[in-house]
Design a protein around this motif. Structure first.
Motif, PDB file in Angstrom:
ATOM      1  N   TYR A  51      -9.412  -3.504  -4.198  1.00 50.39           N
ATOM      2  CA  TYR A  51      -9.507  -2.412  -3.791  1.00 50.39           C
ATOM      3  C   TYR A  51      -8.606  -0.688  -4.387  1.00 50.39           C
ATOM      4  CZ  TYR A  51      -9.238   0.549   0.540  1.00 50.39           C
ATOM      5  OH  TYR A  51      -8.361   1.444   1.482  1.00 50.39           O
ATOM      6  N   SER A  52      -8.997  -0.492  -4.609  1.00 50.18           N
ATOM      7  CA  SER A  52      -9.073   1.303  -4.940  1.00 50.18           C
ATOM      8  C   SER A  52      -8.693   1.912  -3.883  1.00 50.18           C
ATOM      9  CB  SER A  52     -10.254   1.877  -5.861  1.00 50.18           C
ATOM     10  OG  SER A  52     -10.886   1.287  -6.802  1.00 50.18           O
ATOM     11  N   ASP A  60      -2.419  -0.977   6.540  1.00 47.73           N
ATOM     12  CA  ASP A  60      -3.290  -2.245   7.362  1.00 47.73           C
ATOM     13  C   ASP A  60      -4.102  -2.886   6.931  1.00 47.73           C
ATOM     14  OD1 ASP A  60      -1.032  -3.174   9.360  1.00 47.73           O
ATOM     15  OD2 ASP A  60      -1.772  -1.143  10.572  1.00 47.73           O
ATOM     16  N   LEU A  61      -5.117  -1.782   6.226  1.00 47.75           N
ATOM     17  CA  LEU A  61      -6.746  -2.221   5.816  1.00 47.75           C
ATOM     18  C   LEU A  61      -6.074  -3.124   4.080  1.00 47.75           C
ATOM     19  CD1 LEU A  61      -8.631   1.152   6.170  1.00 47.75           C
ATOM     20  CD2 LEU A  61      -8.202  -0.812   7.513  1.00 47.75           C
ATOM     21  N   VAL A  62      -5.302  -2.437   3.590  1.00 45.37           N
ATOM     22  CA  VAL A  62      -4.920  -3.082   2.473  1.00 45.37           C
ATOM     23  C   VAL A  62      -4.128  -4.649   2.440  1.00 45.37           C
ATOM     24  CG1 VAL A  62      -3.048  -2.628  -0.276  1.00 45.37           C
ATOM     25  CG2 VAL A  62      -3.674  -0.602   1.589  1.00 45.37           C
ATOM     26  N   ALA A  63      -4.301  -4.192   4.121  1.00 44.38           N
ATOM     27  CA  ALA A  63      -2.969  -5.801   4.061  1.00 44.38           C
ATOM     28  C   ALA A  63      -4.648  -7.408   4.458  1.00 44.38           C
ATOM     29  CB  ALA A  63      -2.517  -6.069   5.036  1.00 44.38           C
ATOM     30  N   ARG A  71      -7.150  -7.457  -4.455  1.00 45.35           N
ATOM     31  CA  ARG A  71      -6.284  -7.420  -5.289  1.00 45.35           C
ATOM     32  C   ARG A  71      -6.295  -5.575  -5.197  1.00 45.35           C
ATOM     33  NH1 ARG A  71      -4.803 -10.830 -11.014  1.00 45.35           N
ATOM     34  NH2 ARG A  71      -5.193 -12.501 -10.278  1.00 45.35           N
ATOM     35  N   ALA A  72      -5.179  -4.778  -5.833  1.00 43.96           N
ATOM     36  CA  ALA A  72      -4.989  -3.579  -5.600  1.00 43.96           C
ATOM     37  C   ALA A  72      -5.489  -3.013  -6.853  1.00 43.96           C
ATOM     38  CB  ALA A  72      -3.784  -3.118  -4.798  1.00 43.96           C
ATOM     39  N   GLU A  85       3.804  -2.256  -0.086  1.00 40.86           N
ATOM     40  CA  GLU A  85       4.126  -2.701   2.262  1.00 40.86           C
ATOM     41  C   GLU A  85       3.635  -3.378   2.681  1.00 40.86           C
ATOM     42  OE1 GLU A  85       3.844  -0.381   5.996  1.00 40.86           O
ATOM     43  OE2 GLU A  85       4.199   1.051   3.415  1.00 40.86           O
ATOM     44  N   ALA A  86       1.864  -3.431   2.178  1.00 45.51           N
ATOM     45  CA  ALA A  86       0.918  -4.390   2.573  1.00 45.51           C
ATOM     46  C   ALA A  86       0.797  -6.122   1.750  1.00 45.51           C
ATOM     47  CB  ALA A  86      -0.415  -4.229   2.016  1.00 45.51           C
ATOM     48  N   GLY A  87       2.254  -6.025   1.125  1.00 46.76           N
ATOM     49  CA  GLY A  87       2.354  -8.043   0.763  1.00 46.76           C
ATOM     50  C   GLY A  87       1.769  -7.927  -0.751  1.00 46.76           C
ATOM     51  N   CYS A  88       1.222  -7.045  -1.196  1.00 48.95           N
ATOM     52  CA  CYS A  88       0.405  -7.019  -2.543  1.00 48.95           C
ATOM     53  C   CYS A  88       1.706  -7.645  -3.370  1.00 48.95           C
ATOM     54  CB  CYS A  88      -0.213  -5.516  -3.266  1.00 48.95           C
ATOM     55  SG  CYS A  88      -1.671  -5.549  -2.015  1.00 48.95           S
ATOM     56  N   ARG A  89       1.527  -8.613  -4.251  1.00 48.84           N
ATOM     57  CA  ARG A  89       2.103  -8.802  -5.571  1.00 48.84           C
ATOM     58  C   ARG A  89       2.533  -8.291  -6.290  1.00 48.84           C
ATOM     59  NH1 ARG A  89      -0.224 -14.266  -4.198  1.00 48.84           N
ATOM     60  NH2 ARG A  89       1.469 -15.328  -3.659  1.00 48.84           N
TER      61      ARG A  89
END
Length: 427
Positions: A51-52, A60-63, A71-72, A85-89
């Motif tokens: 996700y870009s 919230d959208l990223v999470a 992945r981000a 912040e969204a919980g991505c590693r």
């Protein structure tokens, strides 16, 4: 996704505007999940989907997309902070984009980011310098500025002189320059176009990138652990409409992968795609209020409490027009009384126009209206600081319930001492 086409009823829209104020962004997580499911169904399997965050970095959208399996992909300190912040590693992020500075690379390395898209030899050297300082190795995919497939549609990102990616002739002429301490070349990165509605043109671009990846693997003698084919998946912007469905994409792209990159089904290489607007575009709408209706020399103006400071800042350059809004609750019998109006914002500039000749039924001051399909390139792609109006609140909803309600705020803070880290050589 005007109010009548979303999961948000007119009554709910009015209640949210009364509670949180107008203008107001509203995002619906159910639509994010639906977009993710539709896109993954359309892509080869297995694949990785990034996700870009440039489309919308709201945590919230990223999470939600992280929970779906995405992945981000980040391009700045701010996007990195939102992803974490969204919980991505950190170890699963891809850091891309031109112009990476020593300071932001040092921060990303300290936070644990180890995967980077390199745009040039100089960019690769900068990544290597930051990694070497910490005694770590950064895995790099080389972004390629390759020729596009014939007949392509959408906004071209590469294929001509560009700040994005290695030109093929430059790369092939100096393969030894890829041996940069602190880095390891692990793959290739393509992103030839964006916002492509034509499925056949998009398929042709992806197939062309697959062929180029196979040829570069042989010419450069590099191992391909990851081939990021980019995206280009479209979505309507600030007008009514539905996301395109790419129903025939999986078969054609899978066949090309089987031919040119056998082993991809076992993850050798991992095949990845990216999407921003397609995943979140139709999740959001902007609610706003008509503050005045006036006729000026035969042109009807609807003046709104929102403008290019909240939506489509590039509209001042004529890039994003037309946009369109509809009443959240049109009065009965007003369709026949529809008028065409210019939708103008509250800023002291004639560039503050969101739409011209927009058909508006029952137009009146005090009316709540909605711009649909603005979950991507909305608030954070706008001229947020211009004239100092407060940002709209952003409400995230799921199943009719408010998940969070927040507001971005610009504030002035003391600047730190200038960075003393020397710039890496760009020879």
């Amino acid at each position: 996704m005007a109010a009548e086409h979303s999961g948000l009823s007119p009554a709910a829209a009015e209640e949210l505007a009364a509670r949180y104020g107008s203008p107001l962004y509203v995002y619906e997580l159910a639509r994010v999940r639906a977009a993710y499911a539709d896109l993954t169904d359309a892509l080869p399997s297995p694949c990785r989907l990034y996700y870009s965050l440039k489309a919308n970095p709201h945590p919230d959208l990223v999470a939600e997309l992280r929970r779906c399996g995405a992945r981000a992909e980040v391009t700045s300190r701010g996007e990195l902070a939102s992803a974490l912040e969204a919980g991505c590693r950190a170890g699963e992020l891809l850091y891309s984009g031109p112009g990476k500075t020593p300071g932001e690379l040092a921060e990303a390395m300290h936070r644990g980011v180890r995967s980077y898209s390199a745009e040039s030899f100089g960019d690769l050297e900068g990544i290597g310098a930051a990694a070497s300082t910490l005694g770590v190795t950064a895995g790099c995919v080389l972004r390629i500025n390759a020729a596009g497939a014939p007949g392509s549609a959408g906004l071209r990102m590469t294929g001509s002189a560009s700040q994005f990616g290695f030109d093929l002739d430059t790369l092939l002429a100096a393969p030894d320059r890829l041996k940069v301490p602190g880095t390891r070349t692990v793959g290739l990165h393509f992103f030839p176009l964006t916002n492509a509605r034509d499925e056949e043109s998009l398929r042709a671009e992806l197939v062309q990138s697959i062929r180029t990846a196979a040829q570069l693997r042989s010419s450069l003698g590099i191992e391909l652990q990851l081939v990021d084919l980019g995206g280009g998946f479209a979505a309507p912007y600030a007008v009514p409409g539905e996301r395109p469905r790419y129903t025939g994409l999986r078969k054609g792209v899978s066949e090309a992968l089987d031919e040119w990159l056998p082993g991809w089904r076992e993850g050798a290489p991992v095949v990845a795609f990216e999407s921003g607007r397609h995943l979140v575009g139709d999740s959001g709408q902007l609610l706003c209020t008509v503050t005045d209706v006036k006729d000026s020399r035969g042109t009807l103006y609807a003046v709104l409490d929102t403008g290019i400071n909240h939506l489509g800042g590039l509209s001042g350059l004529g890039r994003l027009l037309p946009m369109a809004a509809r009443p959240v609750r049109p009065a009965e019998g007003t369709e026949a009384d529809a008028v065409r109006a210019t939708l103008a914002g509250p800023l002291c500039t004639p560039a503050d126009v969101l739409g011209r000749g927009v058909e508006m039924p029952g137009l009146a001051a005090g009316e709540l209206i909605a711009f649909p399909n603005v979950g991507a390139y909305g608030l954070t792609a706008s001229l947020l600081g211009f004239l100092g109006h407060p940002a709209p609140a952003e409400v995230v909803m799921d199943g009719g319930e408010v998940v969070t309600a927040t507001r971005l705020a610009l504030r002035r803070e003391a600047a730190g001492a200038p960075a003393t880290t020397p710039l890496p050589s760009r020879s």
